[in-house]
Design a protein around this motif. Structure first.
Motif, PDB file in Angstrom:
ATOM      1  N   ALA A  82       0.822  -1.205   0.000  1.00  0.00           N
ATOM      2  CA  ALA A  82       0.000   0.000   0.000  1.00  0.00           C
ATOM      3  C   ALA A  82       0.864   1.266   0.000  1.00  0.00           C
ATOM      4  CB  ALA A  82      -0.924   0.007   1.222  1.00  0.00           C
ATOM      5  N   ARG A  83       2.096   1.142   0.455  1.00  0.00           N
ATOM      6  CA  ARG A  83       2.974   2.311   0.519  1.00  0.00           C
ATOM      7  C   ARG A  83       3.483   2.743  -0.853  1.00  0.00           C
ATOM      8  NH1 ARG A  83       5.104   4.129   5.444  1.00  0.00           N
ATOM      9  NH2 ARG A  83       4.370   2.979   7.269  1.00  0.00           N
ATOM     10  N   TYR A  84       3.440   1.861  -1.843  1.00  0.00           N
ATOM     11  CA  TYR A  84       3.898   2.257  -3.178  1.00  0.00           C
ATOM     12  C   TYR A  84       2.858   1.966  -4.261  1.00  0.00           C
ATOM     13  CZ  TYR A  84       5.302  -2.716  -3.407  1.00  0.00           C
ATOM     14  OH  TYR A  84       5.334  -4.098  -3.377  1.00  0.00           O
TER      15      TYR A  84
ATOM     16  N   VAL B 161      11.037   3.327  -1.781  1.00  0.00           N
ATOM     17  CA  VAL B 161       9.624   3.628  -1.561  1.00  0.00           C
ATOM     18  C   VAL B 161       9.463   4.925  -0.774  1.00  0.00           C
ATOM     19  CG1 VAL B 161       7.519   2.835  -0.406  1.00  0.00           C
ATOM     20  CG2 VAL B 161       8.886   1.231  -1.748  1.00  0.00           C
ATOM     21  N   ALA B 162      10.281   5.113   0.259  1.00  0.00           N
ATOM     22  CA  ALA B 162      10.184   6.320   1.082  1.00  0.00           C
ATOM     23  C   ALA B 162      10.418   7.587   0.267  1.00  0.00           C
ATOM     24  CB  ALA B 162      11.182   6.252   2.231  1.00  0.00           C
ATOM     25  N   LEU B 163      11.243   7.486  -0.767  1.00  0.00           N
ATOM     26  CA  LEU B 163      11.563   8.652  -1.590  1.00  0.00           C
ATOM     27  C   LEU B 163      10.644   8.781  -2.808  1.00  0.00           C
ATOM     28  CD1 LEU B 163      15.463   8.558  -1.437  1.00  0.00           C
ATOM     29  CD2 LEU B 163      13.906   9.982  -0.111  1.00  0.00           C
ATOM     30  N   GLY B 164       9.659   7.880  -2.911  1.00  0.00           N
ATOM     31  CA  GLY B 164       8.665   8.009  -3.964  1.00  0.00           C
ATOM     32  C   GLY B 164       8.756   7.006  -5.089  1.00  0.00           C
TER      33      GLY B 164
ATOM     34  N   ASP C 155      11.657  -1.092  -8.871  1.00  0.00           N
ATOM     35  CA  ASP C 155      11.012  -0.898 -10.172  1.00  0.00           C
ATOM     36  C   ASP C 155      11.262   0.542 -10.613  1.00  0.00           C
ATOM     37  OD1 ASP C 155       9.494  -1.120 -12.449  1.00  0.00           O
ATOM     38  OD2 ASP C 155       7.581  -1.373 -11.421  1.00  0.00           O
ATOM     39  N   ARG C 156      10.356   1.451 -10.318  1.00  0.00           N
ATOM     40  CA  ARG C 156      10.576   2.863 -10.640  1.00  0.00           C
ATOM     41  C   ARG C 156      11.518   3.456  -9.598  1.00  0.00           C
ATOM     42  NH1 ARG C 156       6.021   4.363  -9.674  1.00  0.00           N
ATOM     43  NH2 ARG C 156       6.288   5.622  -7.803  1.00  0.00           N
ATOM     44  N   ILE C 157      12.632   4.031 -10.065  1.00  0.00           N
ATOM     45  CA  ILE C 157      13.614   4.600  -9.158  1.00  0.00           C
ATOM     46  C   ILE C 157      13.159   5.978  -8.698  1.00  0.00           C
ATOM     47  CG2 ILE C 157      16.009   5.362  -8.907  1.00  0.00           C
ATOM     48  CD1 ILE C 157      15.751   2.393  -9.158  1.00  0.00           C
ATOM     49  N   ALA C 158      13.247   6.208  -7.409  1.00  0.00           N
ATOM     50  CA  ALA C 158      12.817   7.481  -6.842  1.00  0.00           C
ATOM     51  C   ALA C 158      13.720   8.612  -7.294  1.00  0.00           C
ATOM     52  CB  ALA C 158      12.824   7.392  -5.312  1.00  0.00           C
TER      53      ALA C 158
END
Length: 246
Positions: A80-82, A127-130, A185-188
């Protein structure tokens, strides 16, 4: 490497733990645990390891006691966080650990704390950085060679990016111990992927702003013959300690 002389101040390195039902002696009860290899790794590099149990959102005064942080491996990040699928991961999650460690990372970054992120730790940073995660890597790469064995690790060949911090510390190519079924996956924004497995899986990422924020998908704590990454963290933590106490 930082001196181990007991009269020389050494940097304090935080190590998040997690709660598991644990049997020892006559007891079988929930305990805050972490493989001792993390403790041994930090101590061998000249740091003072301090275990940090999940106990809700951390307070700023906790981070002020630390000179460096290792975000340790373990359970999956809550999808849920990403924005991941709630049923897309066969792994377990630990929401109490997420709450504690996302907060710890935020406070550590704000304080300029040197951070080494290991496996789950790298995923948490992204994840924390988006950024986002691949919920189950075998679905993408078509094999489970990154997943290791039950209670064990696989050996993975990793190529690092020339000029990166991970290349400086680990060299252009390294064989590492892996046990992960997820990956970045997607880099923040603010991160750069700087090492890949031969199948393209991202195996390391680091901050683009020059700060000591380095994450690896593998487990450096299980290889007692190669302490380059933890030595680099402890040295950065020692510099951090000296600068804030001068």
């Amino acid at each position: 490497m930082v001196s181990n002389d007991s009269e020389v101040a050494r940097p304090v390195i935080g190590l998040p733990t997690y709660v598991e039902q644990t049997r020892f002696n006559a007891w079988d009860l929930p305990s805050a645990v972490l493989p001792h290899t993390y403790v041994a790794m930090v101590a061998a590099a000249g740091g003072i390891p301090v275990l940090l149990p999940p106990a809700g959102a951390p307070r700023p005064e906790l981070v002020r006691l630390l000179d460096g942080l290792v975000l340790t491996g373990g359970a999956d990040i809550d999808p849920a966080r990403y924005g991941g699928p709630s049923d897309g991961s066969p792994g377990s999650t630990r929401r109490d650990r997420d709450e504690s460690e996302f907060g710890l990372f935020e406070l550590g970054r704000a304080a300029g704390l040197p951070i080494l992120a290991v496996c789950r730790g790298l995923q948490l940073v992204n994840v924390a950085l988006g950024g986002s995660l691949i919920p189950h890597l075998p679905d993408v790469v078509g094999h489970d060679e990154h997943s290791g064995t039950e209670g064990g690790f696989s050996v993975t060949r990793v190529l690092t990016t020339a000029g990166s911090r991970i290349a400086e510390f680990a060299g252009p190519e390294v064989k590492v111990h892996c046990h992960h079924h997820q990956a970045l996956d997607r880099i923040a924004d603010g991160l750069l992927a700087t090492a890949h497995a031969t199948d393209g899986t991202i195996e390391a990422a680091e901050a683009t702003d020059g700060s000591f924020l380095l994450g690896v998908q593998w487990h450096p704590e299980v290889d007692a013959t190669d302490r380059r990454l933890i030595r680099a963290l402890v040295e950065a933590a020692d510099t951090y300690r000296r600068e804030r106490t001068s």
